[in-house]
Motif scaffolding. Structure first.
Motif, PDB file in Angstrom:
ATOM      1  N   LEU A  41      51.056  15.876 -28.387  1.00 14.07           N
ATOM      2  CA  LEU A  41      49.867  16.496 -28.891  1.00 14.07           C
ATOM      3  C   LEU A  41      48.824  15.189 -28.911  1.00 14.07           C
ATOM      4  CD1 LEU A  41      49.195  18.744 -31.005  1.00 14.07           C
ATOM      5  CD2 LEU A  41      49.780  17.290 -33.001  1.00 14.07           C
ATOM      6  N   VAL A  42      47.781  15.511 -28.887  1.00 16.80           N
ATOM      7  CA  VAL A  42      46.502  14.612 -28.828  1.00 16.80           C
ATOM      8  C   VAL A  42      45.641  14.713 -30.112  1.00 16.80           C
ATOM      9  CG1 VAL A  42      44.494  13.764 -27.594  1.00 16.80           C
ATOM     10  CG2 VAL A  42      46.533  14.147 -26.204  1.00 16.80           C
ATOM     11  N   GLN A  43      45.317  14.005 -30.673  1.00 20.21           N
ATOM     12  CA  GLN A  43      44.748  13.961 -31.993  1.00 20.21           C
ATOM     13  C   GLN A  43      43.195  12.846 -31.791  1.00 20.21           C
ATOM     14  OE1 GLN A  43      47.694  12.925 -34.698  1.00 20.21           O
ATOM     15  NE2 GLN A  43      47.472  14.989 -35.458  1.00 20.21           N
ATOM     16  N   GLU A  51      41.897  12.532 -37.412  1.00 19.75           N
ATOM     17  CA  GLU A  51      42.034  13.620 -38.141  1.00 19.75           C
ATOM     18  C   GLU A  51      43.291  14.748 -37.620  1.00 19.75           C
ATOM     19  OE1 GLU A  51      38.076  15.721 -38.443  1.00 19.75           O
ATOM     20  OE2 GLU A  51      37.075  13.693 -38.797  1.00 19.75           O
ATOM     21  N   THR A  52      44.063  15.184 -38.632  1.00 15.64           N
ATOM     22  CA  THR A  52      45.186  15.705 -38.306  1.00 15.64           C
ATOM     23  C   THR A  52      45.144  17.500 -38.788  1.00 15.64           C
ATOM     24  OG1 THR A  52      45.960  15.142 -40.528  1.00 15.64           O
ATOM     25  CG2 THR A  52      46.558  13.800 -38.614  1.00 15.64           C
ATOM     26  N   PHE A  72      45.201  18.697 -30.377  1.00 12.41           N
ATOM     27  CA  PHE A  72      45.180  19.498 -28.920  1.00 12.41           C
ATOM     28  C   PHE A  72      46.555  19.240 -28.440  1.00 12.41           C
ATOM     29  CE2 PHE A  72      40.795  17.620 -29.173  1.00 12.41           C
ATOM     30  CZ  PHE A  72      40.063  18.814 -29.367  1.00 12.41           C
ATOM     31  N   ILE A  73      47.271  20.574 -28.458  1.00 12.63           N
ATOM     32  CA  ILE A  73      48.588  20.737 -27.874  1.00 12.63           C
ATOM     33  C   ILE A  73      48.502  20.742 -26.341  1.00 12.63           C
ATOM     34  CG2 ILE A  73      48.623  23.022 -27.763  1.00 12.63           C
ATOM     35  CD1 ILE A  73      51.337  22.667 -29.281  1.00 12.63           C
ATOM     36  N   LEU A  74      49.585  19.815 -25.533  1.00  5.70           N
ATOM     37  CA  LEU A  74      49.506  19.673 -24.124  1.00  5.70           C
ATOM     38  C   LEU A  74      50.093  20.792 -23.351  1.00  5.70           C
ATOM     39  CD1 LEU A  74      48.213  17.787 -22.337  1.00  5.70           C
ATOM     40  CD2 LEU A  74      50.214  16.392 -22.399  1.00  5.70           C
ATOM     41  N   VAL A 130      41.599   7.735 -30.185  1.00  6.09           N
ATOM     42  CA  VAL A 130      42.480   8.813 -29.811  1.00  6.09           C
ATOM     43  C   VAL A 130      43.786   8.564 -29.989  1.00  6.09           C
ATOM     44  CG1 VAL A 130      42.853  10.112 -27.542  1.00  6.09           C
ATOM     45  CG2 VAL A 130      40.719   9.684 -28.043  1.00  6.09           C
ATOM     46  N   ARG A 131      44.621   9.468 -30.443  1.00  3.86           N
ATOM     47  CA  ARG A 131      45.993   9.332 -30.553  1.00  3.86           C
ATOM     48  C   ARG A 131      46.881  10.306 -29.686  1.00  3.86           C
ATOM     49  NH1 ARG A 131      47.880   8.740 -36.599  1.00  3.86           N
ATOM     50  NH2 ARG A 131      47.375   6.462 -36.034  1.00  3.86           N
ATOM     51  N   ILE A 132      47.935   9.592 -29.153  1.00  9.11           N
ATOM     52  CA  ILE A 132      48.856  10.558 -28.493  1.00  9.11           C
ATOM     53  C   ILE A 132      50.118  10.408 -29.195  1.00  9.11           C
ATOM     54  CG2 ILE A 132      50.043  10.988 -26.339  1.00  9.11           C
ATOM     55  CD1 ILE A 132      46.919   9.224 -25.822  1.00  9.11           C
ATOM     56  N   THR A 133      50.758  11.632 -29.686  1.00 15.55           N
ATOM     57  CA  THR A 133      51.716  11.836 -30.448  1.00 15.55           C
ATOM     58  C   THR A 133      52.717  13.087 -30.070  1.00 15.55           C
ATOM     59  OG1 THR A 133      52.637  11.528 -32.429  1.00 15.55           O
ATOM     60  CG2 THR A 133      50.673  12.806 -32.550  1.00 15.55           C
ATOM     61  N   THR A 134      53.552  13.645 -31.119  1.00 17.63           N
ATOM     62  CA  THR A 134      54.212  14.931 -30.550  1.00 17.63           C
ATOM     63  C   THR A 134      53.954  15.708 -31.666  1.00 17.63           C
ATOM     64  OG1 THR A 134      56.331  13.879 -31.648  1.00 17.63           O
ATOM     65  CG2 THR A 134      55.792  13.670 -29.134  1.00 17.63           C
TER      66      THR A 134
END
Length: 151
Positions: A41-43, A51-52, A72-74, A130-134
């Motif tokens: 997921l990219v936020q 922002e979540t 934003f789901i990948l 920008v954050r990359i997470t799950t």
């Protein structure tokens, strides 16, 4: 072009200090993997933080679709053995409302799937991070690298 960041530990990767006036952001994934099955997921966010909520986003492959309002789901699904390679593009659609659109396409060789994604999000301020997470926020990165480019 930023400096590649190893995605080998932690539950998120943050890129901060994105310059004012940025209109296009490209996020590159090179054999990124996690220790779980939660989809990447990219936020995005401004100076006030990530922002979540408020995203309209979907990831799809030939087996179906998955949606998210948290980022934003990948892709649609993620297996623990999957590695993800590809690109997500974020494009400023409206500078007055800080609205960003997203498209992405990645390759997951273990499932021979080529998922794609699209979405939109209006921020409360100009984008600066920008954050990359799950999706679950708890799966840890355990391989690959991520990089960012902004225009």
């Amino acid at each position: 072009l930023g400096t590649p960041v190893a995605s080998t530990s932690g539950t998120s990767i943050d890129f901060t200090g994105i310059p004012s006036g940025t209109k296009d952001i490209r996020i590159s994934f090179n054999n990124v993997s996690t220790n779980g099955t939660s989809v990447l997921l990219v936020q995005i966010g401004g100076s006030g933080g990530i922002e979540t909520s408020g995203y309209v986003s979907a990831g799809e492959d030939n087996s179906g679709r998955t949606t998210s309002t948290a980022g934003f789901i990948l892709s649609r699904v993620q297996a623990a053995a999957d590695v993800v390679s590809g690109t997500m593009l974020l494009m400023l659609e409206n500078s007055s409302s800080f609205t960003w659109t997203e498209i992405g396409i990645v390759y997951q060789p273990t499932t021979t799937s080529v998922p794609h994604s699209a979405g939109i999000k209006s921020l409360s301020a100009e984008l600066g991070r920008v954050r990359i997470t799950t999706v679950n926020g708890t799966d840890a990165f355990d391989g690959g690298e991520v990089n960012i480019q902004f225009i």
